[in-house]
Motif scaffolding. Structure first.
Motif: not given
Length: 233
Positions: A83-98, A110-115
């Motif tokens: 679960l922690a790995l999934i959380l890290g990937l979500l944060v990286l994806a959000k930073l990449g989009f921004v 949506a990524l922020g809420l999911f994270a």
């Protein structure tokens, strides 16, 4: 020490995630424009960076615990780690989009809420377990026979999974480690020569003597279950 630090930063992770998600919802999730939008943006920015920093620290501490535990991780820790790995990937994806893929900005909320939801599951799974374990160990009183029987069953399963490969449970049986039958009826522990007490068995699990691996990932209830099994040998 590392486990305690991890709990502290998990709490920071949880609180900063709530602050980041809440400020974002107030900014973008209401039909009426938010009051003091600049303040909400600053809160969101600082909470987001605090979230990312605490996630990085928690990940580093987790790597240390994983390296020490080796192949002795309980299922609860394995699920928590994924679960922690999934959380890290979500944060990286959000930073990449921004920062890079600006055309994907519509996915950022949506990524922020999911994270934030994943952080809630990770933090509550870790903190909740530790709080319940601490409450159980500090509540005292006489345990019911059903609770004692359940602990013995869990201890037997843990012993079979973690210990039986190296330790026999009957005299004369040859294994890689010493025979543990009647362990607490002896004067000393077979490898270290320390007095055969529960405190020294705990020490052997955390800081083992000679070639035995350490088990830092074992929680207090898991150690109690193993001790219950050892007492019955």
């Amino acid at each position: 020490m590392i486990a305690s630090l991890k709990i502290v930063f998990a709490s920071i992770l949880f609180l900063s995630g709530i602050a980041a998600a809440g400020s974002m919802l107030l900014l973008t999730g209401r039909a009426v424009p938010a009051r003091k939008p600049d303040l909400l943006r600053r809160i969101h920015t600082w909470a987001g960076w605090t979230f990312a920093a605490s996630l990085l620290i928690n990940t580093s501490l987790g790597f240390i615990l994983l390296a020490r535990a080796g192949d002795t991780l309980p299922l609860r820790v394995v699920l928590h780690w994924h679960l922690a790995l999934i959380l890290g990937l979500l944060v990286l994806a959000k930073l990449g989009f921004v920062k890079v893929f600006r055309s994907m900005l519509r996915w950022v909320p949506a990524l922020g809420l999911f994270a934030a939801g994943t952080a809630l599951v990770v933090a509550c799974g870790s903190l909740g377990f530790e709080i319940l374990a601490g409450f159980r160990s500090s509540s005292g009183g006489v345990r019911s026979e059903d609770a004692a029987a359940s602990e013995t069953t869990i201890g037997r399963e843990m012993f079979d999974g973690l210990c039986a490969g190296c330790h026999a449970v009957r005299p004369g049986a040859a294994r890689g480690g010493p025979d543990l039958s009647g362990l607490f009826k002896r004067t000393t522990l077979p490898a270290s020569g320390r007095p055969a007490t529960e405190e020294n068995v705990r020490l052997q699990l955390r800081q083992p003597f000679r070639s035995m691996p350490a088990f830092p990932a074992l929680s207090e209830p898991e150690i109690e279950a193993l001790l219950a099994r050892l007492r019955g040998l």
